[in-house]
Motif scaffolding. Sequence first.
Motif, mmCIF file in Angstrom:
data_model
loop_
_atom_site.group_PDB
_atom_site.id
_atom_site.type_symbol
_atom_site.label_atom_id
_atom_site.label_comp_id
_atom_site.label_asym_id
_atom_site.label_seq_id
_atom_site.Cartn_x
_atom_site.Cartn_y
_atom_site.Cartn_z
ATOM 1 N N LEU A 36 0.832 -1.197 0.000
ATOM 2 C CA LEU A 36 0.000 0.000 0.000
ATOM 3 C C LEU A 36 0.869 1.250 0.000
ATOM 4 O O LEU A 36 1.834 1.340 0.780
ATOM 5 C CB LEU A 36 -0.892 0.036 1.243
ATOM 6 C CG LEU A 36 -2.117 -0.877 1.278
ATOM 7 C CD1 LEU A 36 -2.697 -0.903 2.686
ATOM 8 C CD2 LEU A 36 -3.166 -0.397 0.295
ATOM 9 N N THR A 37 0.552 2.220 -0.845
ATOM 10 C CA THR A 37 1.166 3.528 -0.697
ATOM 11 C C THR A 37 0.496 4.237 0.473
ATOM 12 O O THR A 37 -0.573 3.830 0.961
ATOM 13 C CB THR A 37 1.004 4.376 -1.970
ATOM 14 O OG1 THR A 37 -0.381 4.675 -2.162
ATOM 15 C CG2 THR A 37 1.552 3.653 -3.188
ATOM 16 N N GLU A 38 1.123 5.300 0.934
ATOM 17 C CA GLU A 38 0.566 6.021 2.081
ATOM 18 C C GLU A 38 -0.840 6.537 1.779
ATOM 19 O O GLU A 38 -1.748 6.449 2.612
ATOM 20 C CB GLU A 38 1.490 7.181 2.457
ATOM 21 C CG GLU A 38 1.197 7.799 3.821
ATOM 22 C CD GLU A 38 1.381 6.806 4.978
ATOM 23 O OE1 GLU A 38 0.636 6.943 5.973
ATOM 24 O OE2 GLU A 38 2.244 5.901 4.869
ATOM 25 N N SER A 39 -1.041 7.070 0.579
ATOM 26 C CA SER A 39 -2.372 7.605 0.243
ATOM 27 C C SER A 39 -3.385 6.497 0.009
ATOM 28 O O SER A 39 -4.590 6.690 0.228
ATOM 29 C CB SER A 39 -2.279 8.509 -0.990
ATOM 30 O OG SER A 39 -1.708 7.817 -2.079
ATOM 31 N N ALA A 40 -2.939 5.317 -0.400
ATOM 32 C CA ALA A 40 -3.876 4.207 -0.600
ATOM 33 C C ALA A 40 -4.537 3.799 0.703
ATOM 34 O O ALA A 40 -5.669 3.298 0.708
ATOM 35 C CB ALA A 40 -3.156 3.016 -1.222
ATOM 36 N N LYS A 41 -3.834 4.024 1.835
ATOM 37 C CA LYS A 41 -4.392 3.645 3.136
ATOM 38 C C LYS A 41 -5.582 4.515 3.533
ATOM 39 O O LYS A 41 -6.283 4.216 4.505
ATOM 40 C CB LYS A 41 -3.309 3.704 4.210
ATOM 41 C CG LYS A 41 -2.264 2.597 4.052
ATOM 42 C CD LYS A 41 -1.324 2.519 5.243
ATOM 43 C CE LYS A 41 -0.351 3.658 5.266
ATOM 44 N NZ LYS A 41 0.639 3.530 6.374
ATOM 45 N N GLN A 42 -5.800 5.585 2.782
ATOM 46 C CA GLN A 42 -7.006 6.390 3.003
ATOM 47 C C GLN A 42 -8.251 5.707 2.428
ATOM 48 O O GLN A 42 -9.376 6.098 2.757
ATOM 49 C CB GLN A 42 -6.843 7.779 2.354
ATOM 50 C CG GLN A 42 -5.646 8.558 2.855
ATOM 51 C CD GLN A 42 -5.722 8.841 4.347
ATOM 52 O OE1 GLN A 42 -6.768 9.262 4.863
ATOM 53 N NE2 GLN A 42 -4.619 8.579 5.044
#
Length: 426
Positions: A36-42
């Motif tokens: 997961l990228t950091e923004s994908a965790k949103q």
Amino acid sequence: MTQRVLLIISGGIAAYKSLELVRGLRRRGIAVRAVLTESAKQFVTPLSLGVLTEDQVFDDLFDLKAEREIGHIQLSRQAELVVVAPATANILAKMANGIADDLATTLLLATDKPVLAVPAMNVRMWHHKATQRNLAMLRADGVQVMEPDDGEMACGEYGKGRLPEPEAIAAEIERMLSSVPAEQLAALSLGSGQERPSAGAARKDSLSGRHVLVTAGPTHEPIDPVRYIANRSSGKQGFAIAAAAAQAGARVTLVAGPVHLPTPAGVTRIDVETAREMLAAVEAALPADVAIMVAAVADWRTADAAEQKIKKDGSGAPAPLMLVENPDILATLGRHAHRPTLLVGFAAETQTIAAHAQAKLAKKGADWIVANDVSGPPGSSVMGGDDNTVQIVSSRGIESWPSLPKQAVADKLIEKVAHALSASPD
């Protein structure tokens, strides 16, 4: 051997579809590790992905234990295929320009495995010159790019940029994995995931030298320029059968109605729209050793399709439509001068399944009828779903199979086809 995918999920609204993609890959026996990228965790959580993959989910380049073992290098190479889905405009730009500023992009720069990017973004971002330039660079570097779908965006705009349906992505992943050498499979170990079921799959050379003709999907019979008669067929079962036949060594011709599915590896695809076009394409493809008619052809068409859109006249009366029968493709092949050695039809029924299939067997002149129950509300039935429960009806009786994923049904059917051809004189 288990086939393995490293799935990188970047931060677009379509990231939620990655959960269904994982489910679809696991149903196919493909093991998945997720990043997961950091923004994908949103949009999706490591917990939900971990439950579905049954493996650790990775999101931190500086995980101390992993990095002590050069974890990002190992991760990038412990799979046969790296998939970025959804691939946002941002991560595509980083990939094209060799930027490695987080775990996902570092993995992509370190991998020596094939990469599939599945873009998803706003239509204007997709058509932007910078995005198209980045895509051209990635293709030139050997990255496989799957075209996005047309449709309504989360932002309310309409156009190209929607993430393809998870089933279509899974099919493309399976196609790419099918070209991975066996020795590469044996050399890798991911440490978790499911073994690909081999029971029921035909040998890779069992149909060598044979020509297999398959039809798939619906037909669209025009009423006017904007309306048509059709049914709910997705084409998934027919495409799975074509893929299984190609993997068994056959030369495969797939005549496909209007569906949004990638062409299986090693298959010659002919796209058609109407029943008459499908019949013409089928006859042009003869002779064939085997014909498997999976397409759900519309039984009727309008006698005269209107050249302009039919308008309501305000009276409340429906537009007069004169319907005529479409040609019966299976029956035509059953009496054709170049009738295939083995002729297989499909019967989608909602009641008295076996009885209707037996009647169809005699009427159409087929060798086998594959009958399935398509009753149920839209979206819950076999048509459009991923599983199928079939009965093989022949002059010898009825053979009932348990509910299976459609690819497993295809593998088992092609194994049966190969056995039947080997037992019959040429």
